[in-house]
Design an enzyme around this catalytic site. Sequence first.
Site, PDB file in Angstrom:
ATOM      1  N   GLU A  38       0.877  -1.056   0.065  1.00 31.14           N
ATOM      2  CA  GLU A  38      -0.086   0.140  -0.190  1.00 31.14           C
ATOM      3  C   GLU A  38       0.780   1.116  -0.025  1.00 31.14           C
ATOM      4  O   GLU A  38       1.985   1.335   0.799  1.00 31.14           O
ATOM      5  CB  GLU A  38      -0.651  -0.052   1.194  1.00 31.14           C
ATOM      6  CG  GLU A  38      -1.699   1.016   1.523  1.00 31.14           C
ATOM      7  CD  GLU A  38      -2.604   0.963   2.942  1.00 31.14           C
ATOM      8  OE1 GLU A  38      -2.027   0.087   3.817  1.00 31.14           O
ATOM      9  OE2 GLU A  38      -3.680   1.369   3.354  1.00 31.14           O
ATOM     10  N   LYS A 109      -9.838   1.767  -1.726  1.00 30.16           N
ATOM     11  CA  LYS A 109      -9.876   0.878  -0.341  1.00 30.16           C
ATOM     12  C   LYS A 109     -11.409   1.187   0.382  1.00 30.16           C
ATOM     13  O   LYS A 109     -11.328   2.464   0.285  1.00 30.16           O
ATOM     14  CB  LYS A 109      -8.955   1.325   0.574  1.00 30.16           C
ATOM     15  CG  LYS A 109      -8.432   0.627   1.804  1.00 30.16           C
ATOM     16  CD  LYS A 109      -7.447   1.168   2.552  1.00 30.16           C
ATOM     17  CE  LYS A 109      -7.147   0.318   3.897  1.00 30.16           C
ATOM     18  NZ  LYS A 109      -6.230   0.792   4.438  1.00 30.16           N
ATOM     19  N   CYS A 142      -4.991  -3.613   2.745  1.00 29.54           N
ATOM     20  CA  CYS A 142      -4.570  -3.688   4.116  1.00 29.54           C
ATOM     21  C   CYS A 142      -5.660  -4.158   5.158  1.00 29.54           C
ATOM     22  O   CYS A 142      -6.374  -5.113   4.804  1.00 29.54           O
ATOM     23  CB  CYS A 142      -3.860  -2.397   4.277  1.00 29.54           C
ATOM     24  SG  CYS A 142      -2.762  -2.567   5.974  1.00 29.54           S
TER      25      CYS A 142
HETATM   26  C1  ACM Z   1      -3.917  -0.391   7.113  1.00 29.33           C
HETATM   27  O1  ACM Z   1      -5.058  -0.634   6.640  1.00 29.33           O
HETATM   28  N1  ACM Z   1      -2.794   0.609   6.399  1.00 29.33           N
HETATM   29  C2  ACM Z   1      -3.441  -0.765   8.343  1.00 29.33           C
END
Ligand code: ACM
Length: 270
Positions: A38, A109, A142
């Site tokens: 990420e 995301k 993530c």
């Molecule tokens: C995250 O979502 N970077 C922990």
Amino acid sequence: MKAGFYQFNPLFGRKEDNIRKIISAVREADVDLLVLPEFFATGYQFVSADEVAELSEPVPDGYTTRMICGLSREKGIYIVAGLPERDGGRFYNSAVLSGPDGFIGVYRKTHLFYEETLYFTPGDTGFRVWDTAIGCIAVMICFDWFFPESMRALALSGAEVVAHPSNLVLPFCPDSMPVRCLENRVFAVTANRIGTEDRKDTAPLTFIGRSGIVSPSGEILARAPADREVLMVRDIEPEKARDKTINPLNDIFKDRRPEHYRPLFRRSYS
Ligand code: ACM
């Protein structure tokens, strides 16, 4: 096909250095699908909305996406890479998928983590699966892993390999991903980062490394150390993810009973 990740320590704000490092690591690698962390080119701990605006880029026409697509074309490989995306006045925590012919798509995301919520807009793409020449590739980013619905939605949509760019700081994901893969019978490639960022008055963020590749039976095929840069690749057969049976009488998708998965009626006896 050969699936892998590159776990490293991105330097905050130094896109060109970080991308140069990726290019030299990837040039040496024998890999068909490479997953990067990420925010792999910018670093993670933004301190202001202005900084987010300065480091975010349009997709697919921004510098980072063009570099990743160029690398995909040059090597004839697929790459999944996380970056902050600018779209008009909004900012997303996104990941792009590129292939031998260049840009394929973007995922934004869904579940933002901690201070990401201060600067980014929750993703509006929904979960996505791309049917490519090397298999059905899906992306989650993530913290999305923490919500079992993410991987389930991807698996129900035909995902065979879930690419998982990450900047994990909590310790739970590496031990949990085998269960996510087992309960959905998919492969996952988690590309985490290492190092610490301490750019704010709040507590420093230490990233836990331990990137991994997990099979549909929950087997850990590769596990990186917590604190070393490493590129790891494993041979996988994505089509194995199409088999959802666990014995001759149980198919974990056909046996689902979604009518019972609504919030339950709760009786009070007090
Ligand atoms: C995250 O979502 N970077 C922990």
